[in-house]
Design a protein around this motif. Structure first.
Motif, short mmCIF file in Angstrom:
data_model
loop_
_atom_site.label_atom_id
_atom_site.label_comp_id
_atom_site.label_asym_id
_atom_site.label_seq_id
_atom_site.Cartn_x
_atom_site.Cartn_y
_atom_site.Cartn_z
N GLY A 27 0.82 -1.21 0.00
CA GLY A 27 0.00 0.00 0.00
C GLY A 27 0.84 1.25 0.00
O GLY A 27 0.56 2.22 -0.73
N GLY A 28 1.91 1.26 0.84
CA GLY A 28 2.80 2.40 0.88
C GLY A 28 3.53 2.61 -0.44
O GLY A 28 3.74 3.73 -0.90
N PHE A 29 3.95 1.49 -1.05
CA PHE A 29 4.64 1.56 -2.34
C PHE A 29 3.74 2.16 -3.40
O PHE A 29 4.14 3.04 -4.16
CB PHE A 29 5.10 0.16 -2.75
CG PHE A 29 5.75 0.09 -4.10
CD1 PHE A 29 7.10 0.36 -4.25
CD2 PHE A 29 5.02 -0.23 -5.23
CE1 PHE A 29 7.72 0.31 -5.49
CE2 PHE A 29 5.61 -0.29 -6.48
CZ PHE A 29 6.96 -0.03 -6.62
N LEU A 30 2.49 1.67 -3.47
CA LEU A 30 1.56 2.15 -4.51
C LEU A 30 1.18 3.62 -4.28
O LEU A 30 0.98 4.36 -5.25
CB LEU A 30 0.32 1.27 -4.55
CG LEU A 30 0.56 -0.17 -5.03
CD1 LEU A 30 -0.71 -0.99 -4.91
CD2 LEU A 30 1.06 -0.17 -6.48
N ALA A 31 1.08 4.02 -3.01
CA ALA A 31 0.78 5.43 -2.73
C ALA A 31 1.93 6.32 -3.21
O ALA A 31 1.71 7.37 -3.83
CB ALA A 31 0.54 5.62 -1.23
N PHE A 32 3.17 5.91 -2.93
CA PHE A 32 4.35 6.65 -3.37
C PHE A 32 4.41 6.70 -4.90
O PHE A 32 4.62 7.76 -5.50
CB PHE A 32 5.60 5.97 -2.81
CG PHE A 32 6.90 6.64 -3.16
CD1 PHE A 32 7.44 7.61 -2.34
CD2 PHE A 32 7.60 6.29 -4.30
CE1 PHE A 32 8.65 8.23 -2.65
CE2 PHE A 32 8.80 6.90 -4.64
CZ PHE A 32 9.34 7.87 -3.80
N ALA A 33 4.20 5.52 -5.53
CA ALA A 33 4.24 5.44 -6.99
C ALA A 33 3.12 6.28 -7.61
O ALA A 33 3.31 6.91 -8.66
CB ALA A 33 4.12 3.99 -7.44
N SER A 92 4.15 2.82 -21.67
CA SER A 92 3.10 1.80 -21.72
C SER A 92 2.46 1.57 -20.36
O SER A 92 1.46 0.87 -20.25
CB SER A 92 3.66 0.48 -22.26
OG SER A 92 4.54 -0.11 -21.31
N LEU A 93 3.05 2.15 -19.31
CA LEU A 93 2.51 1.99 -17.97
C LEU A 93 1.16 2.69 -17.85
O LEU A 93 1.06 3.89 -18.11
CB LEU A 93 3.48 2.57 -16.93
CG LEU A 93 3.09 2.35 -15.47
CD1 LEU A 93 3.34 0.91 -15.05
CD2 LEU A 93 3.86 3.30 -14.56
N LYS A 94 0.13 1.93 -17.48
CA LYS A 94 -1.21 2.49 -17.39
C LYS A 94 -1.63 2.82 -15.95
O LYS A 94 -2.40 3.73 -15.72
CB LYS A 94 -2.24 1.52 -17.99
CG LYS A 94 -1.97 1.16 -19.45
CD LYS A 94 -1.92 2.39 -20.33
CE LYS A 94 -1.63 2.02 -21.78
NZ LYS A 94 -1.37 3.22 -22.61
N GLU A 95 -1.13 2.06 -14.99
CA GLU A 95 -1.47 2.31 -13.59
C GLU A 95 -0.36 1.75 -12.70
O GLU A 95 0.38 0.84 -13.10
CB GLU A 95 -2.84 1.73 -13.25
CG GLU A 95 -3.06 0.27 -13.63
CD GLU A 95 -2.64 -0.67 -12.52
OE1 GLU A 95 -2.53 -0.19 -11.38
OE2 GLU A 95 -2.42 -1.86 -12.79
N PRO A 96 -0.20 2.30 -11.47
CA PRO A 96 0.95 1.94 -10.62
C PRO A 96 1.08 0.46 -10.31
O PRO A 96 2.18 -0.04 -10.11
CB PRO A 96 0.69 2.76 -9.34
CG PRO A 96 -0.09 3.94 -9.81
CD PRO A 96 -0.98 3.41 -10.90
N GLY A 97 -0.04 -0.27 -10.25
CA GLY A 97 0.04 -1.70 -9.93
C GLY A 97 0.87 -2.49 -10.91
O GLY A 97 1.45 -3.54 -10.56
N GLN A 98 0.98 -2.00 -12.16
CA GLN A 98 1.79 -2.70 -13.16
C GLN A 98 3.27 -2.66 -12.83
O GLN A 98 4.04 -3.49 -13.33
CB GLN A 98 1.54 -2.08 -14.54
CG GLN A 98 0.14 -2.34 -15.09
CD GLN A 98 -0.10 -1.63 -16.41
OE1 GLN A 98 0.33 -0.50 -16.61
NE2 GLN A 98 -0.78 -2.31 -17.31
N THR A 145 9.90 -4.92 -3.23
CA THR A 145 9.79 -4.18 -4.46
C THR A 145 10.41 -2.81 -4.24
O THR A 145 10.58 -2.38 -3.10
CB THR A 145 8.32 -4.06 -4.92
OG1 THR A 145 8.24 -3.52 -6.23
CG2 THR A 145 7.50 -3.20 -3.97
N ALA A 146 10.78 -2.12 -5.31
CA ALA A 146 11.47 -0.84 -5.17
C ALA A 146 11.26 0.03 -6.40
O ALA A 146 11.00 -0.47 -7.50
CB ALA A 146 12.96 -1.07 -4.94
#
Length: 553
Positions: free
Chosen positions: A142-148, A257-263, A212-213
């Protein structure tokens, strides 16, 4: 306003509002006059032994400015949950000092304030836990996706490479040092990762040994070098022992090509899986060919159960032939997956099913089909030959597998001598123990067994000695040379001779040329299997072959 009224207002405001630096000045406004307050500053620190020990203190201004370099007139300390200590530094107007009675009464105010502040800080911990991994204190997914997400919105995400990495053999570290010390080692490792990151980079802990990073592209090589081996230590018997922790990584160079942070996680994770399970490399960057292969693997995993239920697997039979008489003396059952109009061969799907722990269900399915075929020949009066069915080494851990195999054979009402179970030899000591037990159980149940791909392992001679098998199947590599020579003849002749003396039959796989059968006759091996006689074929075609019984020599 008298003190009672000031105190009542103080308690009421704190009870109605969450304690923050915005609300406490109004709550303390009236009381400040009674006690000549200039400032109250709360300093939150962590006690010795807390997971966060050594982290910077948190300074909260509760009333008035934060004095610089000035000693407080008074201070109060309170311990809170989570091994936190709050020190309330009290600064007074001018040279004012409290009486003993004022000090005692203000300590009551601090107790009330502390109760509400603890509630506020605990709420913060709960909110923080949504984004922080509890063990390492690194951000979680969650923290990673918020940052991304923030980088994505700021259109800075393409300045970064996304990493997904998995620690090599960390389970061995935990077994060596114990679970508690293993957790401490993980914390030390996480600290080294945190120290590497710049302010606008992030390393997150997804749980277990997966991370992940997001690292800036111009620092990618430095990060990969770090992941190749981080030096930490573990404590055993009160002594520090050095440990080097390495990781396998997948890297996605972020593009448009990145559409959303989860990718960021899924694409780098795909590359990590490829590096670990396919390429056997310390790291792999995402590329198109790899994406296609991993996508295919994911399709196989997701569709397998449905395909099995829908009978998408077809069982083909390849004859085993006595080269002296030309007689069909057996067959091997082999699976083919007819998937959306495409035929998939075992080399494409079996390793994936083994990796995911699903292969046993396929092996048992093939066994049932083989028994069904034999029962059909029996009912039709067609001469029956034994059919061999492959079982993966990954199946050996199933405690009641041998019993289940026997039950399936008996359920079809056929003689157990018409089924042969094939397993591939292994050099692993653990697997050898499981295999010996498994083969012995089958032997005790009068079910024939065979060692497949004999000669490809590291312990073939001890296999002849130790495993209670009826047949060994010589791997095709022994006869694949274009020109079979004297050395080939000596090796095979001695294997066949030893097997015979031990009461073990021999079959050679992969026979494609007549000179190979001539050579095998010379060394004493007469039963073969290969394209020279027939490819694996559907049951109806095999049945026709079986009715004829013989090939022309």
């Amino acid at each position: 306003m008298n003190f009672e009224k000031s105190f009542e207002n103080f308690v009421q405001i704190l009870s109605e509002e969450e304690v923050t630096s915005e609300i406490t000045p109004s709550a303390l406004a009236d009381i400040s006059k009674e006690y000549a307050l200039r400032s109250i500053v709360a300093v939150v620190s962590f006690a010795k032994g807390a997971d966060e020990e050594g982290e910077p203190d948190t300074v909260i201004s509760l009333f008035g400015p934060v004095p610089e370099g000035e000693a407080p007139a008074y201070y109060f300390k309170n311990e809170m949950a989570g091994k936190r200590i709050v020190t309330y530094n009290i600064y007074l107007l001018g040279d004012k000092r409290w009486t003993e009675e004022e000090y005692k009464s203000f300590s009551v105010i601090i107790d009330i304030l502390s109760f509400h502040l603890e509630r506020y800080l605990l709420n913060g911990i709960v909110k923080e836990s949504t984004f922080i991994q509890y063990l390492t204190r690194l951000p979680n997914a969650g923290g990673f996706l918020a940052f991304a997400g923030r980088l994505f919105e700021e259109e800075r995400i393409q300045d970064y490479n996304s990493f997904y990495f998995n620690l090599k053999s960390f389970g061995l570290v935990s077994r060596r040092f114990g679970i508690t010390e293993g957790d401490e080692i993980m914390k030390r490792y996480a600290k080294k990762l945190r120290e590497f990151c710049e302010q606008d980079e992030i390393v997150a802990h997804l749980g277990g040994d997966n991370f992940t990073a997001l690292i800036k592209k111009d620092r990618t090589n430095d990060f990969l070098e770090l992941l190749s081996g981080i030096e930490v230590y573990g404590i055993k018997n009160d002594k520090e022992e050095p440990i080097t922790i390495s990781a396998v990584a997948g890297v996605y160079s972020v593009d448009d090509s990145l559409k959303e942070p989860g990718q960021l996680i899924s694409r780098a994770g795909m590359a990590c899986s490829y590096a670990k399970n396919v390429a056997n490399k310390p790291y792999v960057f995402v590329n198109k060919a790899m994406s296609t292969k991993i996508y295919r693997q994911k399709q196989i995993e997701e569709r397998y159960e449905e395909a099995l239920n829908n009978d998408e697997f077809r069982i083909y039979l390849q004859p085993k032939v006595d080269t002296v008489t030309g007689e069909i003396v057996g067959a091997e059952a082999l699976a083919r997956w007819f998937c959306n109009g495409i035929v998939l061969y075992p080399t494409e799907f079996v390793p994936i099913l083994e990796q995911e722990g699903l292969v046993a269900t396929l092996d048992l399915y093939v066994l049932k089909k083989a028994c069904e075929y034999i029962r059909s020949w029996q009912d039709k009066g067609i001469p029956i030959v034994p059919v061999s069915v492959n079982f993966s080494r990954r199946d050996l851990g199933y405690k009641h597998l041998a019993k289940e195999i026997a039950q399936i054979i008996d359920d079809y009402g056929i003689d157990r001598k018409f089924i042969q179970i094939e397993v591939t030899e292994t050099a692993s000591e653990d697997e050898r123990g499981l295999m010996t037990t498994f083969l012995k159980k089958l032997k005790d149940m009068d079910i024939s067994t065979a060692i497949d791909d004999f000669g490809t392992g590291f312990s073939s001679l001890s296999t002849l000695r130790d495993f209670p098998v009826k047949v060994i199947k010589i791997d095709r590599s022994f006869i694949s040379n274009d020109n079979l020579n004297k050395n080939d003849e000596i090796v095979l002749k001695n294997i066949v001779a030893m097997a015979r003396e031990l009461g073990i039959d021999v079959v050679t796989e992969g026979v494609e040329r007549t000179e190979q059968t001539d050579f095998l006759k010379e060394v004493g091996c007469h039963v073969v299997q290969g394209f020279l006689y027939d490819n694996p074929m559907p049951m109806d075609d095999f049945e026709k072959r079986l009715e004829k019984k013989y090939y022309e020599n």
